[in-house]
Design a protein around this motif. Structure first.
Motif, PDB file in Angstrom:
ATOM      1  N   UNK A 233       0.829  -1.205   0.000  1.00  0.00           N
ATOM      2  CA  UNK A 233       0.000   0.000   0.000  1.00  0.00           C
ATOM      3  C   UNK A 233       0.870   1.265   0.000  1.00  0.00           C
ATOM      4  N   UNK A 234       1.830   1.314   0.931  1.00  0.00           N
ATOM      5  CA  UNK A 234       2.583   2.563   1.084  1.00  0.00           C
ATOM      6  C   UNK A 234       3.772   2.710   0.135  1.00  0.00           C
ATOM      7  N   UNK A 235       4.392   1.582  -0.212  1.00  0.00           N
ATOM      8  CA  UNK A 235       5.527   1.657  -1.137  1.00  0.00           C
ATOM      9  C   UNK A 235       5.126   1.208  -2.541  1.00  0.00           C
ATOM     10  N   UNK A 236       3.896   0.720  -2.660  1.00  0.00           N
ATOM     11  CA  UNK A 236       3.389   0.156  -3.919  1.00  0.00           C
ATOM     12  C   UNK A 236       4.219  -1.041  -4.375  1.00  0.00           C
ATOM     13  N   UNK A 237       4.845  -1.730  -3.408  1.00  0.00           N
ATOM     14  CA  UNK A 237       5.632  -2.904  -3.770  1.00  0.00           C
ATOM     15  C   UNK A 237       5.809  -3.800  -2.558  1.00  0.00           C
ATOM     16  N   UNK A 238       5.365  -5.063  -2.686  1.00  0.00           N
ATOM     17  CA  UNK A 238       5.468  -6.007  -1.565  1.00  0.00           C
ATOM     18  C   UNK A 238       6.922  -6.335  -1.241  1.00  0.00           C
ATOM     19  N   UNK A 239       7.810  -6.040  -2.188  1.00  0.00           N
ATOM     20  CA  UNK A 239       9.247  -6.284  -1.979  1.00  0.00           C
ATOM     21  C   UNK A 239       9.795  -5.473  -0.808  1.00  0.00           C
ATOM     22  N   UNK A 240       9.113  -4.399  -0.494  1.00  0.00           N
ATOM     23  CA  UNK A 240       9.600  -3.521   0.573  1.00  0.00           C
ATOM     24  C   UNK A 240       9.162  -3.993   1.954  1.00  0.00           C
ATOM     25  N   UNK A 241       8.656  -5.219   2.042  1.00  0.00           N
ATOM     26  CA  UNK A 241       8.176  -5.746   3.317  1.00  0.00           C
ATOM     27  C   UNK A 241       9.206  -5.628   4.454  1.00  0.00           C
ATOM     28  N   UNK A 242      10.497  -5.913   4.198  1.00  0.00           N
ATOM     29  CA  UNK A 242      11.468  -5.764   5.290  1.00  0.00           C
ATOM     30  C   UNK A 242      11.502  -4.339   5.860  1.00  0.00           C
ATOM     31  N   UNK A 243      11.420  -3.341   4.978  1.00  0.00           N
ATOM     32  CA  UNK A 243      11.405  -1.944   5.438  1.00  0.00           C
ATOM     33  C   UNK A 243      10.139  -1.671   6.249  1.00  0.00           C
ATOM     34  N   UNK A 244       9.011  -2.183   5.741  1.00  0.00           N
ATOM     35  CA  UNK A 244       7.741  -1.972   6.435  1.00  0.00           C
ATOM     36  C   UNK A 244       7.783  -2.611   7.824  1.00  0.00           C
ATOM     37  N   UNK A 245       8.356  -3.822   7.898  1.00  0.00           N
ATOM     38  CA  UNK A 245       8.447  -4.519   9.185  1.00  0.00           C
ATOM     39  C   UNK A 245       9.279  -3.697  10.168  1.00  0.00           C
ATOM     40  N   UNK A 246      10.320  -3.102   9.652  1.00  0.00           N
ATOM     41  CA  UNK A 246      11.214  -2.297  10.476  1.00  0.00           C
ATOM     42  C   UNK A 246      10.487  -1.073  11.035  1.00  0.00           C
ATOM     43  N   UNK A 247       9.816  -0.355  10.167  1.00  0.00           N
ATOM     44  CA  UNK A 247       9.260   0.939  10.583  1.00  0.00           C
ATOM     45  C   UNK A 247       7.955   0.807  11.367  1.00  0.00           C
ATOM     46  N   UNK A 248       7.179  -0.257  11.085  1.00  0.00           N
ATOM     47  CA  UNK A 248       5.891  -0.389  11.773  1.00  0.00           C
ATOM     48  C   UNK A 248       6.018  -0.742  13.248  1.00  0.00           C
ATOM     49  N   UNK A 249       7.113  -1.414  13.607  1.00  0.00           N
ATOM     50  CA  UNK A 249       7.256  -1.830  14.997  1.00  0.00           C
ATOM     51  C   UNK A 249       6.369  -3.013  15.305  1.00  0.00           C
ATOM     52  N   UNK A 250       6.802  -4.210  14.909  1.00  0.00           N
ATOM     53  CA  UNK A 250       5.941  -5.382  15.043  1.00  0.00           C
ATOM     54  C   UNK A 250       6.491  -6.431  16.011  1.00  0.00           C
ATOM     55  N   UNK A 251       7.699  -6.204  16.518  1.00  0.00           N
ATOM     56  CA  UNK A 251       8.321  -7.232  17.354  1.00  0.00           C
ATOM     57  C   UNK A 251       7.975  -7.039  18.835  1.00  0.00           C
ATOM     58  N   UNK A 252       8.129  -8.118  19.583  1.00  0.00           N
ATOM     59  CA  UNK A 252       7.828  -8.085  21.013  1.00  0.00           C
ATOM     60  C   UNK A 252       8.660  -7.009  21.714  1.00  0.00           C
ATOM     61  N   UNK A 253       9.937  -6.965  21.342  1.00  0.00           N
ATOM     62  CA  UNK A 253      10.855  -6.013  21.972  1.00  0.00           C
ATOM     63  C   UNK A 253      10.384  -4.572  21.775  1.00  0.00           C
ATOM     64  N   UNK A 254      10.073  -4.241  20.526  1.00  0.00           N
ATOM     65  CA  UNK A 254       9.667  -2.877  20.206  1.00  0.00           C
ATOM     66  C   UNK A 254       8.330  -2.536  20.874  1.00  0.00           C
ATOM     67  N   UNK A 255       7.402  -3.482  20.846  1.00  0.00           N
ATOM     68  CA  UNK A 255       6.073  -3.212  21.400  1.00  0.00           C
ATOM     69  C   UNK A 255       6.101  -3.106  22.922  1.00  0.00           C
TER      70      UNK A 255
END
Lengths: 322, 289
Positions: A233-255
């Protein structure tokens, strides 16, 4: 069960296969190479420690989706006794992507509800890849109300890519089913202990994740949308999933740092899939501690605390209105 | 500028108080996106942006919505002091604060929900309306907090709460905070119920994702505007998943009514009257003259 390795575990996989070969050679060899095997095993553990010590959020989401990761029914057999599965929403069907029922936890009767994924292709389809339809949420709600009626604590296990995006799910009121659960769980008169065991995918996860304690396994993820979905949705490319995972904050540690979850349950070296029994042991201890907090707590206090927690979600600032 | 617009005195070109929508062409004439009838702008405005020929409901901004719903006097805004922060330092192709600033410049609002205390035909209410043009009406922390403050005022002042939705869903730029707004907003409504006060949910085009799957469908009465797109998963996502063509009218108001998901479909031009009638019935008040 032979461990399947993820892409970023290639170095560990290579070493493990070497150890495997040596073991095989040992069997019909006159020379004792057990020292060598032991040395390599130590090296492998060290390597695993190093690799897992610096996993990126995207890598963690791969571990969370690992095909050998323990699922709800695994924990049910490893942690609980006397499991009596209860089926159906009493309106339409029994959703196999959510399982639930009565069980004993250290002898104490509780209600267990969780998403369930499948291991092989056939079972994956049967479980709809852990993606519930409205009847799944309605079954979950029915079981929660049953627990409330008989004063049993509820333990939920969250592991879903998300609600099922299908025509039938929409026709039967996916939105209403999720919304209704959020509403009812906010005022359920028994303790609700939530554990994210794998993927905490969006509304499909949240629909059984409103509770008094929310904990996450070390390599589980919890997010508003999958990294792939966010990227497309935001990068118009599913390839950017690693970047999205990084910025969204999805890990136990970050949350945990953001104050959105209460606790991280540590996993065995190399992830929960490496050692189901050890994982279950660690989770059991954590559930025990969580449950103890509510011993003798008056219902009014329980509900007030939960309400306060729910109202506390969010980050914003306040400024004078001009 | 066309010769026709040039001829017009500036006063007619822009009705005061009504913001011009990006989706509508400028000038005196407008083409209905549904039936393609060429419409006189004044006609469209007199019809609350509903096409007088085919009944197509154009999207409306939040303030316009509230203007149409509420009495003119005695309005107070709730929660305007709550404004967004970039707690994740979120950056995709652009930074979140840049997107916020742009949305602010194009809408004049600081986030995607406006909450007003006011009255409908002298009956006191708290009403909230989504601003779809502000980042797709997405639900983040500010929206959640304003919603909750609105509900709290409704509980304290013993008034019904009304919410008009128009949203693509959760605000991804706020990560899990946005998901939690689903739980937060919905939980607040339990207090309204405890106080015996109605929650009327009005769904407009579009109401999707996390907004649809939280408070939108727990309304005591759920109303939709005609032909609004309403659902959890987006039609494209569903099409990609099931790999079949979606049925005609799928996820539209009429489809939802047929499936039993909503109580009624109400034409925007009748909405104020209808809401007033429903509220009077629920609150056991005499029928309005």
């Amino acid at each position: 069960m032979k461990t399947s390795f993820l892409d970023f575990e290639q170095s560990i996989a290579d070493l493990e296969s070497k150890i495997e070969q040596l073991r095989y050679a040992q069997d019909d060899s006159a020379v004792d190479i057990s020292d060598e095997i032991e040395r390599l095993e130590k090296k492998s553990a060290q390597l695993t420690k190093e690799v897992y010590g610096k996993l990126t959020p995207w890598q963690i989401s791969q571990v969370a989706r690992h095909p050998q990761r323990p699922y709800t029914l695994d924990y049910l057999s490893l942690i609980f006794t006397d499991f009596e599965e209860l089926h159906g929403d009493r309106a339409f069907a029994d959703d196999h992507a959510i399982v639930g029922g009565l069980a004993r936890f250290n002898g104490q009767p509780v209600m267990v509800i969780g998403h369930q994924k499948g291991r092989d292709t056939k079972e994956k389809i049967y479980r709809n890849f852990g993606m519930p339809r409205p009847e799944g949420y309605r079954k979950a709600l029915r079981l929660m109300k049953l627990a409330e009626k008989f004063g049993l604590p509820v333990m939920t296990f969250v592991d879903t890519p998300g609600a099922y995006p299908g025509i039938d799910a929409e026709e039967r009121g996916q939105s209403e089913a999720i919304g209704r659960n959020l509403y009812e769980m906010a005022e359920l008169k028994v303790p609700v202990i939530v554990t994210i065991i794998g993927e905490g995918g969006s509304g499909g996860a949240l629909a059984i994740a409103v509770g008094d304690v929310v904990q996450m396994l070390q390599y589980s993820t919890y997010s508003v949308i999958s990294p792939e979905g966010c990227a497309s949705i935001l990068w118009k490319s599913a390839e950017k999933a690693p970047e999205a995972a990084e910025t969204m904050g999805i890990t136990a540690q970050r949350l945990k740092t953001l104050g959105l979850i209460d606790k991280i349950v540590s996993e065995p070296l190399g992830g929960a899939h490496r050692d189901h029994a050890a994982m279950a042991q660690s989770l059991k201890k954590s559930l025990q501690e969580a449950l103890k907090q509510f011993d003798g707590m008056p219902t009014a206090d329980l509900l007030a605390t939960r309400y306060e927690r729910l109202m506390g979600y969010g980050r914003f600032k306040e400024q004078a209105v001009g | 500028m066309s010769w026709l617009t040039k001829l017009l005195p500036p006063k007619i070109k822009r009705e005061q108080g009504v913001q011009r929508r990006a989706s509508l062409p400028e000038g005196l004439w407008s083409k209905c996106p549904s039936c393609e009838a060429v419409l006189y702008m004044t006609d469209l405005e007199n019809n609350q942006q509903v096409c007088p020929k085919c009944g197509h409901h154009n999207r409306l901004g939040s303030r316009q919505r509230l203007d149409l719903l509420l009495d003119g006097e005695g309005r107070f805004e709730i929660g305007a002091e709550v404004v967004p922060v970039d707690s994740l330092k979120f950056k995709d192709s652009r930074k979140y604060p840049d997107r916020l600033m742009e949305a602010n410049q194009s809408t004049g609002e600081s986030d995607s929900l406006i909450v007003l205390q006011g009255a409908i035909k002298t009956l006191p209410v708290v009403a909230a309306a989504f601003e779809f043009d502000f980042m797709g009406g997405s639900m983040g922390s500010v929206l959640g907090e304003r919603f909750v403050r609105g509900v709290q005022v409704a509980v304290e002042q013993k008034m019904p709460f009304i919410c008009i939705t128009a949203s693509g869903g959760a605000r991804m730029q706020e990560g899990l905070f946005s998901l939690m707004q689903m739980a937060k907003t919905t939980a607040a409504l339990t207090k309204l119920s405890e106080a015996g006060l109605p929650f009327i949910s009005i769904l407009t085009d579009p109401t999707m994702g996390g907004v649809s799957a939280s408070f939108a469908f727990v309304g005591d009465v759920v109303i939709a505007e005609p032909n609004a797109l309403i659902g959890f998963a987006g039609p494209r996502v569903i099409e990609q998943t099931v790999r079949e063509k979606l049925p005609e009218g799928f996820q539209r108001s009429e489809f939802l009514l047929d499936k039993g998901a909503i109580d009624m479909i109400v034409d925007r031009r009748d909405l104020r009257d209808q809401v007033a009638r429903v509220l009077a019935l629920l609150q056991k008040l005499p029928a309005a003259a």
